[in-house]
Design a protein around this motif. Structure first.
Motif, PDB file in Angstrom:
ATOM      1  N   ARG A   1      32.450  -9.360 -38.500  1.00 14.31           N
ATOM      2  CA  ARG A   1      34.124  -9.185 -39.404  1.00 14.31           C
ATOM      3  C   ARG A   1      35.259  -9.209 -37.193  1.00 14.31           C
ATOM      4  O   ARG A   1      36.368  -8.974 -37.003  1.00 14.31           O
ATOM      5  CB  ARG A   1      34.583  -8.116 -39.604  1.00 14.31           C
ATOM      6  N   TYR A   2      34.168  -9.754 -36.367  1.00 15.12           N
ATOM      7  CA  TYR A   2      34.576  -9.717 -34.745  1.00 15.12           C
ATOM      8  C   TYR A   2      35.181  -8.791 -34.074  1.00 15.12           C
ATOM      9  O   TYR A   2      36.023  -8.546 -33.925  1.00 15.12           O
ATOM     10  CB  TYR A   2      35.357 -10.922 -35.425  1.00 15.12           C
ATOM     11  N   ILE A   3      34.777  -7.314 -34.470  1.00 18.85           N
ATOM     12  CA  ILE A   3      34.405  -6.295 -34.174  1.00 18.85           C
ATOM     13  C   ILE A   3      34.153  -5.751 -33.241  1.00 18.85           C
ATOM     14  O   ILE A   3      32.321  -5.420 -33.897  1.00 18.85           O
ATOM     15  CB  ILE A   3      35.415  -5.495 -34.979  1.00 18.85           C
ATOM     16  N   LEU A   4      34.475  -5.604 -31.471  1.00 19.90           N
ATOM     17  CA  LEU A   4      32.752  -5.221 -31.064  1.00 19.90           C
ATOM     18  C   LEU A   4      33.421  -2.931 -31.189  1.00 19.90           C
ATOM     19  O   LEU A   4      34.695  -3.220 -31.277  1.00 19.90           O
ATOM     20  CB  LEU A   4      33.125  -5.832 -30.222  1.00 19.90           C
ATOM     21  N   HIS A   5      31.992  -2.641 -31.404  1.00 19.61           N
ATOM     22  CA  HIS A   5      32.656  -1.012 -31.376  1.00 19.61           C
ATOM     23  C   HIS A   5      32.577  -0.198 -29.577  1.00 19.61           C
ATOM     24  O   HIS A   5      33.801   0.489 -29.446  1.00 19.61           O
ATOM     25  CB  HIS A   5      31.091  -0.317 -31.436  1.00 19.61           C
ATOM     26  N   ARG A   6      31.549  -0.911 -28.537  1.00 18.91           N
ATOM     27  CA  ARG A   6      32.284  -0.894 -27.306  1.00 18.91           C
ATOM     28  C   ARG A   6      32.184   0.932 -26.918  1.00 18.91           C
ATOM     29  O   ARG A   6      32.606   0.646 -26.200  1.00 18.91           O
ATOM     30  CB  ARG A   6      33.113  -1.185 -27.031  1.00 18.91           C
ATOM     31  N   ASP A   7      31.401   1.766 -27.394  1.00 21.27           N
ATOM     32  CA  ASP A   7      31.395   2.811 -27.078  1.00 21.27           C
ATOM     33  C   ASP A   7      30.359   3.559 -28.202  1.00 21.27           C
ATOM     34  O   ASP A   7      29.933   4.691 -28.150  1.00 21.27           O
ATOM     35  CB  ASP A   7      32.228   4.217 -27.798  1.00 21.27           C
ATOM     36  N   LEU A   8      28.845   2.867 -28.434  1.00 22.82           N
ATOM     37  CA  LEU A   8      27.865   2.978 -28.579  1.00 22.82           C
ATOM     38  C   LEU A   8      26.852   3.996 -28.229  1.00 22.82           C
ATOM     39  O   LEU A   8      26.428   3.813 -27.109  1.00 22.82           O
ATOM     40  CB  LEU A   8      26.803   1.538 -29.294  1.00 22.82           C
ATOM     41  N   LYS A   9      26.522   5.496 -28.544  1.00 24.77           N
ATOM     42  CA  LYS A   9      25.553   6.338 -28.096  1.00 24.77           C
ATOM     43  C   LYS A   9      25.260   7.085 -29.130  1.00 24.77           C
ATOM     44  O   LYS A   9      26.603   7.290 -30.352  1.00 24.77           O
ATOM     45  CB  LYS A   9      27.089   6.594 -27.073  1.00 24.77           C
TER      46      LYS A   9
END
Length: 445
Positions: free
Chosen positions: A230-238
């Motif tokens: 859906r062309y969404i980046l999470h950008r804070d995976l941890k």
């Protein structure tokens, strides 16, 4: 290879952002009746404060919350709110789209007094986190209470998180039940999940059971593939942003830094992702990135689950973080990473020249699990375009022993609905004691 994100024109972006702000500020519609069987959720497994692992790191990241303000117990999405503390403001009249209890005075969805405060879980720079219970159906809920400033309005991170989560319906993504908007606060009501991967690893130090690592990684990739499609980046995976239910279900949480496809790819911020899980391209100042950004974080988390320690635990600054990465993967050159010399922060004379090593030399436990080292190496590629996508990773040989039915499940069906799928007991229940150096360093957790 990682998927590429489509770009949009700046004018289109500005128009969409203004429309998004206006729509969400004027009326936060009810997301839906609280659902899910959290009546079986066990009490929170607490860890004594003085015995927790401090997953520390250097500052630099303006998105990071001051260490004194945040407990590392949970992600901000594991929260609840007190009716008294959030109902003082005037309620938006457009929030009255709710279910109709038998009595006019009965608790209703979309109302602040519909939730009972149980305990405070943490506090960040703009949100307070509570655990609580819905008075409508008696289920546990998690509330993120965002304080609104009269002159500044609703924080855009909250608007972004709410707007994205409204459209994401997947069993491996935390469910947004309800939104409550008053004059003083905006409250996002989530399903309650009793712990997160960071806590889970702290409770079971030394590396997790290989079968459990496989199930956690499969769920992470499943949820991430859904968002990336859906062309969404999470950008804070941890690990702190990966919630774990009592049955072992993993859920992506905290989409405050996520970005959708309407943002031009060349104007992304390079100040995203907690330092330990930040890819080298972003550390070197790149703002031209795609789903590859999240896949580096997946690799770091994968190694950490197997080895029991963070893959690249930088203790000083960005230079130190990059040195730790290059020590294992090799110092990049134009031959191994086309375009690296053009990145803003790449200065060849600043880095020691290292040759790449086999990953098992750095993390020996990767060599004990079939195909684990090869899969980790596909994620941990310095050159972003070489990183494996979430969708492709789901079909890697590492998962070949799992039941084929897992790949046929609908989005909202848990992998644990397949009879043969269950978590294995972890070995040892001791709590890892943090070292003095970690305890005294700055931490986002």
């Amino acid at each position: 290879m990682c998927d590429l994100m489509p770009a949009a024109q700046p004018a289109e972006k500005i128009g969409k952002m203004k429309k998004l702000r206006r729509t969400l500020s004027e009326s936060f519609s009810r997301i839906g009746d609280c659902q899910g069987s959290d009546s079986l959720i066990k009490p929170l497994d607490t860890i004594p404060e003085d015995r927790k692992v401090q997953r520390t790191q250097s500052g630099f990241d303006p998105f990071e919350k001051p260490a004194g303000q945040v407990k590392r117990v949970h992600s901000e999405n594991n929260a609840c709110i007190n009716a008294k503390s959030s109902s003082s403001g005037k309620e938006s009249p457009k929030l009255r789209r709710h279910s109709s209890p038998s009595s006019p005075t009965s608790p209703k969805f979309g109302k602040a007094d519909s939730y009972e405060k149980l305990e405070k879980l943490g506090e960040g720079s703009y949100a307070t986190v509570y655990k609580g219970k819905s008075k409508v159906n008696g289920k546990l809920v998690a509330l993120k209470v965002i304080r609104l400033q009269e002159e500044e309005g609703t924080p855009f991170t909250a608007i972004r998180e709410a707007s994205l989560l409204k459209g994401l319906k997947h069993t491996n993504i935390v469910l947004l039940h309800d939104i409550i908007h008053t004059k003083e606060t905006l409250t996002l009501v989530f399903e309650y999940v009793h712990t997160d991967l960071c806590q889970y690893m702290d409770k079971h130090p030394g590396g997790l059971h290989p079968d459990n690592v496989r199930l956690f990684l499969f769920q992470l990739l499943r949820g991430l593939s859904y968002t990336h499609q859906r062309y969404i980046l999470h950008r804070d995976l941890k690990p702190q942003n990966l919630l774990i239910s009592d049955t072992g279900e993993l859920k992506l949480a905290d989409f405050g830094l996520a970005r959708a496809k309407s943002v031009p790819s060349h104007t992304y911020s390079n100040e995203v992702v907690t330092l330990w899980y930040r890819p080298p391209d972003v550390l070197l100042g790149s703002t031209d990135y795609s789903t590859c950004l999240d896949m580096w974080g997946v690799g770091c988390i994968f190694v950490e689950m197997i080895q029991g320690v963070a893959a690249f635990p930088g203790m000083k600054d960005i230079q130190d973080q990059l040195e730790r990465i290059f020590l294992v993967l090799g110092t990049p050159s134009e031959e191994t990473w086309p375009g690296v010399h053009s990145l803003p922060h790449f200065k060849p004379d600043r880095f020691t020249v290292y040759s790449p090593k086999k990953l098992r030399q750095a993390w020996n436990k990767l060599g004990y699990v079939d195909h684990a080292e090869e899969l980790a190496s596909r994620f941990l590629q310095c050159f972003p375009k070489n990183r494996l996508s979430a969708q492709a990773a789901l079909h890697h040989e590492y998962f070949s022993h799992l039941p084929p039915r897992l790949w046929e499940l609908p989005d909202m069906s848990s992998i644990f609905t397949v009879p043969s799928i269950k978590l294995q007991p972890e070995s040892g229940d001791s709590i890892q004691v943090c070292s003095k150096s970690k305890a005294t360093s700055n931490s986002k957790h």
